[in-house]
Design an enzyme around this catalytic site. Structure first.
Site, PDB file in Angstrom:
ATOM      1  N   ALA A  66       0.858  -1.188   0.000  1.00  0.00           N
ATOM      2  CA  ALA A  66       0.000   0.000   0.000  1.00  0.00           C
ATOM      3  C   ALA A  66       0.893   1.236   0.000  1.00  0.00           C
ATOM      4  O   ALA A  66       2.033   1.194   0.461  1.00  0.00           O
ATOM      5  CB  ALA A  66      -0.892  -0.022   1.229  1.00  0.00           C
ATOM      6  N   GLY A 110       0.482  -5.209   0.815  1.00  0.00           N
ATOM      7  CA  GLY A 110      -0.691  -5.313  -0.052  1.00  0.00           C
ATOM      8  C   GLY A 110      -0.364  -5.917  -1.407  1.00  0.00           C
ATOM      9  O   GLY A 110      -1.243  -6.511  -2.054  1.00  0.00           O
ATOM     10  N   GLU A 113      -0.508  -9.572  -0.868  1.00  0.00           N
ATOM     11  CA  GLU A 113      -1.925  -9.916  -0.678  1.00  0.00           C
ATOM     12  C   GLU A 113      -2.681  -9.883  -2.003  1.00  0.00           C
ATOM     13  O   GLU A 113      -3.549 -10.720  -2.264  1.00  0.00           O
ATOM     14  CB  GLU A 113      -2.551  -8.933   0.325  1.00  0.00           C
ATOM     15  CG  GLU A 113      -1.987  -9.134   1.734  1.00  0.00           C
ATOM     16  CD  GLU A 113      -2.344  -8.003   2.700  1.00  0.00           C
ATOM     17  OE1 GLU A 113      -2.246  -6.821   2.306  1.00  0.00           O
ATOM     18  OE2 GLU A 113      -2.715  -8.305   3.835  1.00  0.00           O
ATOM     19  N   GLU A 133       4.585  -5.177   7.016  1.00  0.00           N
ATOM     20  CA  GLU A 133       3.807  -4.085   7.615  1.00  0.00           C
ATOM     21  C   GLU A 133       4.223  -3.767   9.041  1.00  0.00           C
ATOM     22  O   GLU A 133       4.180  -2.612   9.478  1.00  0.00           O
ATOM     23  CB  GLU A 133       2.303  -4.431   7.605  1.00  0.00           C
ATOM     24  CG  GLU A 133       1.643  -4.401   6.243  1.00  0.00           C
ATOM     25  CD  GLU A 133       1.670  -5.734   5.518  1.00  0.00           C
ATOM     26  OE1 GLU A 133       2.528  -6.602   5.848  1.00  0.00           O
ATOM     27  OE2 GLU A 133       0.836  -5.936   4.619  1.00  0.00           O
TER      28      GLU A 133
HETATM   29  N1  CO8 Z   1       4.541   3.217  -0.718  1.00  0.00           N
HETATM   30  C1  CO8 Z   1       4.951   4.360  -1.259  1.00  0.00           C
HETATM   31  N2  CO8 Z   1       6.121   4.512  -1.919  1.00  0.00           N
HETATM   32  C2  CO8 Z   1       6.913   3.432  -2.015  1.00  0.00           C
HETATM   33  C3  CO8 Z   1       6.552   2.198  -1.461  1.00  0.00           C
HETATM   34  C4  CO8 Z   1       5.307   2.100  -0.788  1.00  0.00           C
HETATM   35  N3  CO8 Z   1       4.841   0.960  -0.264  1.00  0.00           N
HETATM   36  N4  CO8 Z   1       7.545   1.311  -1.704  1.00  0.00           N
HETATM   37  C5  CO8 Z   1       8.471   1.984  -2.387  1.00  0.00           C
HETATM   38  N5  CO8 Z   1       8.115   3.248  -2.575  1.00  0.00           N
HETATM   39  C6  CO8 Z   1       8.852   4.319  -3.258  1.00  0.00           C
HETATM   40  C7  CO8 Z   1      10.015   4.801  -2.409  1.00  0.00           C
HETATM   41  O1  CO8 Z   1       9.563   5.743  -1.439  1.00  0.00           O
HETATM   42  C8  CO8 Z   1      10.896   5.399  -3.448  1.00  0.00           C
HETATM   43  O2  CO8 Z   1      10.416   6.663  -3.793  1.00  0.00           O
HETATM   44  P1  CO8 Z   1      11.448   7.904  -4.023  1.00  0.00           P
HETATM   45  O3  CO8 Z   1      12.276   7.485  -5.202  1.00  0.00           O
HETATM   46  O4  CO8 Z   1      10.541   9.043  -4.307  1.00  0.00           O
HETATM   47  O5  CO8 Z   1      12.251   8.026  -2.769  1.00  0.00           O
HETATM   48  C9  CO8 Z   1      10.693   4.494  -4.647  1.00  0.00           C
HETATM   49  O6  CO8 Z   1       9.466   3.803  -4.429  1.00  0.00           O
HETATM   50  C10 CO8 Z   1      11.784   3.460  -4.794  1.00  0.00           C
HETATM   51  O7  CO8 Z   1      11.924   2.781  -3.573  1.00  0.00           O
HETATM   52  P2  CO8 Z   1      13.318   2.575  -2.831  1.00  0.00           P
HETATM   53  O8  CO8 Z   1      14.249   3.701  -3.147  1.00  0.00           O
HETATM   54  O9  CO8 Z   1      13.029   2.290  -1.385  1.00  0.00           O
HETATM   55  O10 CO8 Z   1      13.831   1.256  -3.581  1.00  0.00           O
HETATM   56  P3  CO8 Z   1      14.770   0.121  -2.990  1.00  0.00           P
HETATM   57  O11 CO8 Z   1      15.098  -0.761  -4.146  1.00  0.00           O
HETATM   58  O12 CO8 Z   1      15.877   0.676  -2.193  1.00  0.00           O
HETATM   59  O13 CO8 Z   1      13.830  -0.701  -1.947  1.00  0.00           O
HETATM   60  C11 CO8 Z   1      11.812  -1.799  -1.244  1.00  0.00           C
HETATM   61  C12 CO8 Z   1      12.692  -1.353  -2.430  1.00  0.00           C
HETATM   62  C13 CO8 Z   1      12.533  -2.837  -0.397  1.00  0.00           C
HETATM   63  C14 CO8 Z   1      10.549  -2.398  -1.831  1.00  0.00           C
HETATM   64  C15 CO8 Z   1      11.495  -0.569  -0.358  1.00  0.00           C
HETATM   65  O14 CO8 Z   1      11.009   0.488  -1.196  1.00  0.00           O
HETATM   66  C16 CO8 Z   1      10.445  -0.812   0.687  1.00  0.00           C
HETATM   67  O15 CO8 Z   1      10.753  -1.391   1.733  1.00  0.00           O
HETATM   68  N6  CO8 Z   1       9.202  -0.369   0.435  1.00  0.00           N
HETATM   69  C17 CO8 Z   1       8.126  -0.450   1.401  1.00  0.00           C
HETATM   70  C18 CO8 Z   1       7.620  -1.875   1.492  1.00  0.00           C
HETATM   71  C19 CO8 Z   1       6.526  -1.973   2.521  1.00  0.00           C
HETATM   72  O16 CO8 Z   1       6.696  -1.679   3.696  1.00  0.00           O
HETATM   73  N7  CO8 Z   1       5.344  -2.430   2.071  1.00  0.00           N
HETATM   74  C20 CO8 Z   1       4.199  -2.585   2.919  1.00  0.00           C
HETATM   75  C21 CO8 Z   1       3.380  -1.339   2.915  1.00  0.00           C
HETATM   76  S1  CO8 Z   1       2.057  -1.420   4.069  1.00  0.00           S
HETATM   77  C22 CO8 Z   1       0.889  -2.342   3.266  1.00  0.00           C
HETATM   78  O17 CO8 Z   1       1.034  -2.801   2.187  1.00  0.00           O
HETATM   79  C23 CO8 Z   1      -0.364  -2.527   4.078  1.00  0.00           C
HETATM   80  C24 CO8 Z   1      -1.440  -3.149   3.243  1.00  0.00           C
HETATM   81  C25 CO8 Z   1      -2.736  -2.950   3.957  1.00  0.00           C
HETATM   82  C26 CO8 Z   1      -3.907  -3.426   3.150  1.00  0.00           C
HETATM   83  C27 CO8 Z   1      -4.175  -2.599   1.970  1.00  0.00           C
HETATM   84  C28 CO8 Z   1      -4.233  -3.401   0.728  1.00  0.00           C
HETATM   85  C29 CO8 Z   1      -3.434  -2.929  -0.391  1.00  0.00           C
END
Ligand code: CO8
Length: 259
Positions: A66, A110, A113, A133
């Protein structure tokens, strides 16, 4: 219809392909994307020419979860009243045509999921699955605590949900989360070939089979077996059952009419 967060196309005149497309955010799921995904799925569901749907992302990310920047501002009242993101979850659950997830790169939160909501997952060798999460102070909110243990068992699901550990494609296949792992450059070929195979099957049987397998996750064994039996019996009311069996006995290729 055109979309901002998706690319939608038809392959071989019969497979609907939906590509999540928010490249800068690694396909993070926000309300716009989920609304558009719901609309695209319903359009393919209503299109008689389409027999199967493939949902995919980019090489780097199926979906990184998400959208955290959208979520970070929310209070309880916002997510509860707005039914943040999950309001279209029921749409995907209601799609009766088979849906294959073709996953490369990150399928997190998400995103994992969403892949699990599809009927089966074909993963590229670089795929990584996770429910991280907990690291941002929440828990999975779209089936991660429910579908994941059903798919891979309690111990590994708890491990993923509590430690936020990512599992790679090989481990995901061993655990039963994905049905096959293929080289990254073969992912779409493999997913499309599977989809075209399904499109070649009698559609009523494909839809009934999907319905029956899904019932396994909702019903007791006795109820599920009875549900299966009734659907099985109903197949004998279809023209394609006659055609399939006649063709087998006559040693010829069947011509299904999806009736
Ligand atoms: N939301 C918003 N932006 C994101 C997300 C995200 N989940 N993941 C990555 N991005 C963005 C980063 O902020 C970054 O943006 P910017 O270039 O502007 O700084 C860009 O994508 C690239 O990401 P990274 O620079 O971090 O890339 P890396 O290769 O270093 O890392 C990762 C990739 C490991 C995927 C890392 O980005 C990460 O850990 N992302 C978050 C993953 C996460 O925590 N996901 C769970 C989110 S919570 C959730 O899904 C709850 C679901 C609830 C139910 C709803 C149903 C959908």
């Amino acid at each position: 219809m055109s979309y901002e967060t998706l690319q939608v196309r038809t392959e071989a005149g019969q497979v609907g392909v939906i590509t999540l497309h928010r490249p800068k955010q690694l396909n993070a799921l926000n309300d716009q994307l989920m609304d558009e995904l719901g609309a695209a799925l319903l359009a393919f569901e209503a299109d008689d020419a389409i027999g199967c749907i493939v949902l995919t992302g980019s090489e780097k990310a199926f979906a990184a979860g998400a959208d955290i920047s959208a979520m970070s501002k929310f209070e309880f009242a916002d997510v509860y009243q707005g039914d943040f993101i999950t309001r279209n979850w029921e749409t995907l659950r209601r799609i009766r045509k088979p849906v294959i997830a073709a996953v490369s790169g990150f399928a997190l939160g998400g995103g994992c999921e969403l892949a699990m909501l599809c009927d089966f997952i074909i993963a590229a060798e670089n795929a990584k699955f996770g429910q991280p999460e907990i690291k941002i102070g929440i828990i999975p909110g779209a089936g991660g605590t429910q579908r994941l243990p059903r798919a891979i068992g309690k111990s590994k699901a708890m491990d993923m949900v509590l430690t936020a550990r990512l599992v790679d494609a090989a481990e995901a296949e061993r655990a039963g989360l994905v049905s096959r792992v293929v080289p990254l450059d073969k992912l779409m070929d493999e997913a499309l070939a599977a989809a075209i195979t399904i499109c070649g099957m009698p559609r009523l049987a494909a839809m009934a089979a999907k319905e029956a397998v899904n019932r396994a996750f909702e019903a007791t064994l006795a109820d599920g077996v009875m549900f299966e039996r009734r659907l099985f019996h109903s197949m004998f009311a279809t023209a394609d059952q006659k055609e399939g069996m006649d063709a087998f006995l006559a040693k010829r290729e069947p011509v299904f009419r999806h009736r």
